[in-house]
Design an enzyme around this catalytic site. Structure first.
Site, PDB file in Angstrom:
ATOM      1  N   GLU A  11     -21.056  17.075  37.324  1.00  0.00           N
ATOM      2  CA  GLU A  11     -20.958  18.097  38.451  1.00  0.00           C
ATOM      3  C   GLU A  11     -20.691  19.121  37.259  1.00  0.00           C
ATOM      4  O   GLU A  11     -19.608  18.558  36.038  1.00  0.00           O
ATOM      5  CB  GLU A  11     -19.680  17.573  39.068  1.00  0.00           C
ATOM      6  CG  GLU A  11     -18.969  16.474  39.451  1.00  0.00           C
ATOM      7  CD  GLU A  11     -20.691  16.968  41.401  1.00  0.00           C
ATOM      8  OE1 GLU A  11     -20.202  18.350  41.276  1.00  0.00           O
ATOM      9  OE2 GLU A  11     -20.722  16.295  40.956  1.00  0.00           O
TER      10      GLU A  11
ATOM     11  N   HIS B  27      -6.369  10.114  22.903  1.00  0.00           N
ATOM     12  CA  HIS B  27      -5.411   9.216  24.094  1.00  0.00           C
ATOM     13  C   HIS B  27      -4.833   7.756  23.342  1.00  0.00           C
ATOM     14  O   HIS B  27      -4.687   7.142  24.202  1.00  0.00           O
ATOM     15  CB  HIS B  27      -5.782   9.549  25.154  1.00  0.00           C
ATOM     16  CG  HIS B  27      -6.456  11.110  25.540  1.00  0.00           C
ATOM     17  ND1 HIS B  27      -6.804  11.440  26.915  1.00  0.00           N
ATOM     18  CD2 HIS B  27      -6.142  11.967  24.651  1.00  0.00           C
ATOM     19  CE1 HIS B  27      -6.731  12.839  27.175  1.00  0.00           C
ATOM     20  NE2 HIS B  27      -6.117  12.702  25.728  1.00  0.00           N
TER      21      HIS B  27
ATOM     22  N   TYR C 103      -2.018  -0.505  34.073  1.00  0.00           N
ATOM     23  CA  TYR C 103      -2.949  -0.845  33.383  1.00  0.00           C
ATOM     24  C   TYR C 103      -3.267  -1.615  33.085  1.00  0.00           C
ATOM     25  O   TYR C 103      -4.854  -1.781  32.300  1.00  0.00           O
ATOM     26  CB  TYR C 103      -1.497  -0.467  31.621  1.00  0.00           C
ATOM     27  CG  TYR C 103      -1.293   1.490  31.134  1.00  0.00           C
ATOM     28  CD1 TYR C 103      -2.691   1.815  30.931  1.00  0.00           C
ATOM     29  CD2 TYR C 103      -0.107   1.991  32.049  1.00  0.00           C
ATOM     30  CE1 TYR C 103      -2.830   2.943  30.843  1.00  0.00           C
ATOM     31  CE2 TYR C 103      -0.652   3.235  31.751  1.00  0.00           C
ATOM     32  CZ  TYR C 103      -1.175   3.676  30.775  1.00  0.00           C
ATOM     33  OH  TYR C 103      -1.570   5.297  30.661  1.00  0.00           O
TER      34      TYR C 103
ATOM     35  N   ARG D  51      -6.187  -1.257  34.871  1.00  0.00           N
ATOM     36  CA  ARG D  51      -8.037  -1.083  34.705  1.00  0.00           C
ATOM     37  C   ARG D  51      -8.349  -1.838  32.729  1.00  0.00           C
ATOM     38  O   ARG D  51      -8.991  -2.822  32.771  1.00  0.00           O
ATOM     39  CB  ARG D  51      -7.103  -0.015  33.322  1.00  0.00           C
ATOM     40  CG  ARG D  51      -6.709   1.475  34.479  1.00  0.00           C
ATOM     41  CD  ARG D  51      -6.739   2.529  34.216  1.00  0.00           C
ATOM     42  NE  ARG D  51      -6.794   2.610  32.871  1.00  0.00           N
ATOM     43  CZ  ARG D  51      -6.192   3.855  32.587  1.00  0.00           C
ATOM     44  NH1 ARG D  51      -4.919   4.514  32.645  1.00  0.00           N
ATOM     45  NH2 ARG D  51      -6.806   4.557  31.266  1.00  0.00           N
TER      46      ARG D  51
ATOM     47  N   VAL E  66      -9.320   5.363  26.820  1.00  0.00           N
ATOM     48  CA  VAL E  66      -8.712   4.475  26.056  1.00  0.00           C
ATOM     49  C   VAL E  66      -9.564   3.059  26.324  1.00  0.00           C
ATOM     50  O   VAL E  66      -8.869   1.830  25.812  1.00  0.00           O
ATOM     51  CB  VAL E  66      -7.181   4.264  25.977  1.00  0.00           C
ATOM     52  CG1 VAL E  66      -6.508   5.299  25.739  1.00  0.00           C
ATOM     53  CG2 VAL E  66      -7.107   4.594  28.262  1.00  0.00           C
TER      54      VAL E  66
ATOM     55  N   CYS F 274      10.741  -9.751  19.413  1.00  0.00           N
ATOM     56  CA  CYS F 274      12.323  -8.758  19.256  1.00  0.00           C
ATOM     57  C   CYS F 274      13.064  -8.390  20.469  1.00  0.00           C
ATOM     58  O   CYS F 274      14.126  -8.049  19.963  1.00  0.00           O
ATOM     59  CB  CYS F 274      12.112  -7.011  18.324  1.00  0.00           C
ATOM     60  SG  CYS F 274      12.230  -5.633  19.318  1.00  0.00           S
TER      61      CYS F 274
ATOM     62  N   GLY G 268     -19.335  13.300  29.935  1.00  0.00           N
ATOM     63  CA  GLY G 268     -18.919  12.813  30.868  1.00  0.00           C
ATOM     64  C   GLY G 268     -17.055  13.147  31.016  1.00  0.00           C
ATOM     65  O   GLY G 268     -16.170  12.551  31.125  1.00  0.00           O
ATOM     66  N   THR G 269     -16.884  14.669  30.459  1.00  0.00           N
ATOM     67  CA  THR G 269     -15.402  15.172  30.647  1.00  0.00           C
ATOM     68  C   THR G 269     -15.083  15.885  31.379  1.00  0.00           C
ATOM     69  O   THR G 269     -16.004  17.093  32.193  1.00  0.00           O
ATOM     70  CB  THR G 269     -14.705  14.932  29.604  1.00  0.00           C
ATOM     71  OG1 THR G 269     -13.106  15.386  29.613  1.00  0.00           O
ATOM     72  CG2 THR G 269     -14.945  16.218  28.568  1.00  0.00           C
ATOM     73  N   SER G 270     -14.570  16.107  32.601  1.00  0.00           N
ATOM     74  CA  SER G 270     -13.827  16.481  33.274  1.00  0.00           C
ATOM     75  C   SER G 270     -13.460  19.014  32.667  1.00  0.00           C
ATOM     76  O   SER G 270     -13.481  19.535  33.646  1.00  0.00           O
ATOM     77  CB  SER G 270     -12.345  16.755  34.108  1.00  0.00           C
ATOM     78  OG  SER G 270     -11.709  16.590  33.397  1.00  0.00           O
TER      79      SER G 270
HETATM   80  P1  OAD Z   1     -11.577  13.122  34.044  1.00  0.00           P
HETATM   81  O1  OAD Z   1     -11.650  11.993  35.147  1.00  0.00           O
HETATM   82  O2  OAD Z   1     -10.883  14.150  34.374  1.00  0.00           O
HETATM   83  O3  OAD Z   1     -13.032  13.161  34.652  1.00  0.00           O
HETATM   84  C1  OAD Z   1     -14.292  12.492  34.633  1.00  0.00           C
HETATM   85  C2  OAD Z   1     -15.668  14.002  34.191  1.00  0.00           C
HETATM   86  O4  OAD Z   1     -16.716  12.971  34.608  1.00  0.00           O
HETATM   87  C3  OAD Z   1     -15.587  14.667  36.036  1.00  0.00           C
HETATM   88  O5  OAD Z   1     -16.428  15.721  35.552  1.00  0.00           O
HETATM   89  C4  OAD Z   1     -17.093  13.698  36.576  1.00  0.00           C
HETATM   90  O6  OAD Z   1     -18.479  15.195  37.023  1.00  0.00           O
HETATM   91  C5  OAD Z   1     -18.006  13.556  35.048  1.00  0.00           C
HETATM   92  N1  OAD Z   1     -18.501  11.924  35.132  1.00  0.00           N
HETATM   93  C6  OAD Z   1     -18.464  11.099  36.476  1.00  0.00           C
HETATM   94  N2  OAD Z   1     -19.939  10.409  36.327  1.00  0.00           N
HETATM   95  C7  OAD Z   1     -20.704  10.047  35.369  1.00  0.00           C
HETATM   96  C8  OAD Z   1     -21.627   9.508  34.993  1.00  0.00           C
HETATM   97  N3  OAD Z   1     -22.595   8.811  35.510  1.00  0.00           N
HETATM   98  N4  OAD Z   1     -22.402  10.711  34.458  1.00  0.00           N
HETATM   99  C9  OAD Z   1     -21.809  11.541  33.464  1.00  0.00           C
HETATM  100  N5  OAD Z   1     -20.715  12.259  34.264  1.00  0.00           N
HETATM  101  C10 OAD Z   1     -20.221  11.527  35.123  1.00  0.00           C
HETATM  102  O7  OAD Z   1     -11.923  12.403  32.966  1.00  0.00           O
HETATM  103  P2  OAD Z   1     -11.357  12.822  31.373  1.00  0.00           P
HETATM  104  O8  OAD Z   1     -12.329  14.355  30.965  1.00  0.00           O
HETATM  105  O9  OAD Z   1     -11.541  11.580  30.735  1.00  0.00           O
HETATM  106  O10 OAD Z   1      -5.891  11.010  29.820  1.00  0.00           O
HETATM  107  O11 OAD Z   1      -9.416  13.297  31.856  1.00  0.00           O
HETATM  108  C11 OAD Z   1      -9.476  13.822  30.810  1.00  0.00           C
HETATM  109  C12 OAD Z   1      -8.163  12.470  30.489  1.00  0.00           C
HETATM  110  O12 OAD Z   1      -7.518  12.597  32.024  1.00  0.00           O
HETATM  111  C13 OAD Z   1      -7.965  11.070  30.594  1.00  0.00           C
HETATM  112  O13 OAD Z   1      -8.076  10.837  29.018  1.00  0.00           O
HETATM  113  C14 OAD Z   1      -6.809  11.093  31.105  1.00  0.00           C
HETATM  114  C15 OAD Z   1      -6.577  11.235  32.766  1.00  0.00           C
HETATM  115  O14 OAD Z   1      -5.260  11.916  32.836  1.00  0.00           O
HETATM  116  C16 OAD Z   1      -4.999  10.008  29.675  1.00  0.00           C
HETATM  117  O15 OAD Z   1      -3.476   9.253  30.680  1.00  0.00           O
HETATM  118  C17 OAD Z   1      -3.764  10.660  29.394  1.00  0.00           C
END
Ligand code: OAD
Length: 272
Positions: A245, A149, A97, A100, A133, A180, A217-219
């Site tokens: 992707e 999150h 952390y 990051r 985050v 504390c 931008g989420t998987s």
């Molecule tokens: P991921 O790392 O799983 O996915 C990132 C996504 O962004 C992927 O699908 C990439 O293809 C896409 N990507 C990469 N570069 C991009 C760009 N320039 N423009 C658009 N898309 C792009 O991240 P999250 O989906 O956020 O949780 O992951 C979900 C959670 O899993 C996070 O919040 C975290 C992680 O473990 C915790 O830490 C609890």
């Protein structure tokens, strides 16, 4: 109370890796009308929900969790973002952390964050639900937002429960300590933990009422966040996905704009 949707327990965060067979070439290039259809739908929309993930910050030089560069040392996020990992080795988890935090402290929001903030100003009925985050949406000007999150910039004491903002970078000692004397943890949601109830409820309510959902931008692998656009779709919303992707959401999205968020968002919102 746990609510079930798509067979996943809601209110808890779980990694649910589906083996979806997708032919990538099906999603190679959006057809030429895809952007026009999307801008038109956005123009007509009244209630908008946006869901973002790490990809929206990728072009601010913040590493994503999965895909190339997604590993920290040899660890995957699922191995470090757990209460068990923290109990076993709080220093190791804090090092991740802290790394990051240090990285994010020196970066700025990008055109995608700014475009989403512009949507916040445009629509009276709007919510941004982010899994990020990093706090970059807020810096870019987003206001009606839930951080599903948690935040890297808050800490919570394991002994007295106090929550405090802390933006120091670098941190002087790891793991940080509360006044504390208790150990502080990042105020983020880890795998196996419940999401903030109010934030999740707001996101589900907004998804159920939305006529347009924008997913950037989420998987789409981590629940319950991944169920937000699915819920919106079931309730009749037009779903636009932007990602470099295809994801498990892609086959059911109305439009898939393949490519970086900063390429598609500015023309989509039609603001200079
Ligand atoms: P991921 O790392 O799983 O996915 C990132 C996504 O962004 C992927 O699908 C990439 O293809 C896409 N990507 C990469 N570069 C991009 C760009 N320039 N423009 C658009 N898309 C792009 O991240 P999250 O989906 O956020 O949780 O992951 C979900 C959670 O899993 C996070 O919040 C975290 C992680 O473990 C915790 O830490 C609890």
């Amino acid at each position: 109370m746990l609510v079930f949707l798509d067979g996943m327990p809601m209110g808890r965060i779980t990694s649910h890796v589906r083996h979806v067979v997708m032919r990538n070439d099906r999603f190679d290039n959006p057809d030429s009308g895809a952007l026009d259809r999307s801008t038109q739908r956005l123009r007509e929309a009244r209630r908008v929900i946006v869901l973002t993930g790490a990809g929206v910050s990728a072009e601010s030089d913040v590493p994503t969790f999965r895909g190339p560069g997604g590993l920290w040392r040899r660890y995957r996020s699922e191995e470090l973002a757990t209460p068990e990992a923290f109990a076993r080795d709080p220093r190791l988890v804090w090092e991740w952390y802290a790394w990051r935090r240090d990285r994010i402290a020196s970066v700025a929001p990008n055109a995608a964050h700014r475009a989403i903030a512009a949507l916040d100003r445009r629509f009276p009925d709007f919510l941004l639900a982010t899994q990020n985050v990093d706090g970059l949406h807020e810096v870019a000007g987003s206001r009606r937002m839930v951080e599903l999150h948690g935040s890297l910039w808050r800490m919570r004491c394991l002994r007295c429960g106090a929550i405090k903002d802390d933006r120091r970078s670098p941190l002087p000692r790891l793991p940080p300590q509360c006044a504390c004397g208790g150990v502080l943890r990042p105020d983020v949601v880890w795998f196996g933990e419940a999401l903030p109830e109010e934030a999740l409820k707001s996101a589900f309510d907004a998804a159920g009422a939305a006529d347009l959902a924008l997913v950037v931008g989420t998987s789409s692998l981590v629940y319950p966040a991944a169920s937000i656009p699915r819920l919106a779709r079931k309730a009749g919303a037009f779903v636009i996905e932007i990602n470099t992707e295809p994801t498990p959401l892609t086959p059911t999205a109305d439009v898939f704009l393949r490519g970086p968020a900063t390429k598609w968002l500015p023309p989509l919102i039609e603001e200079k």
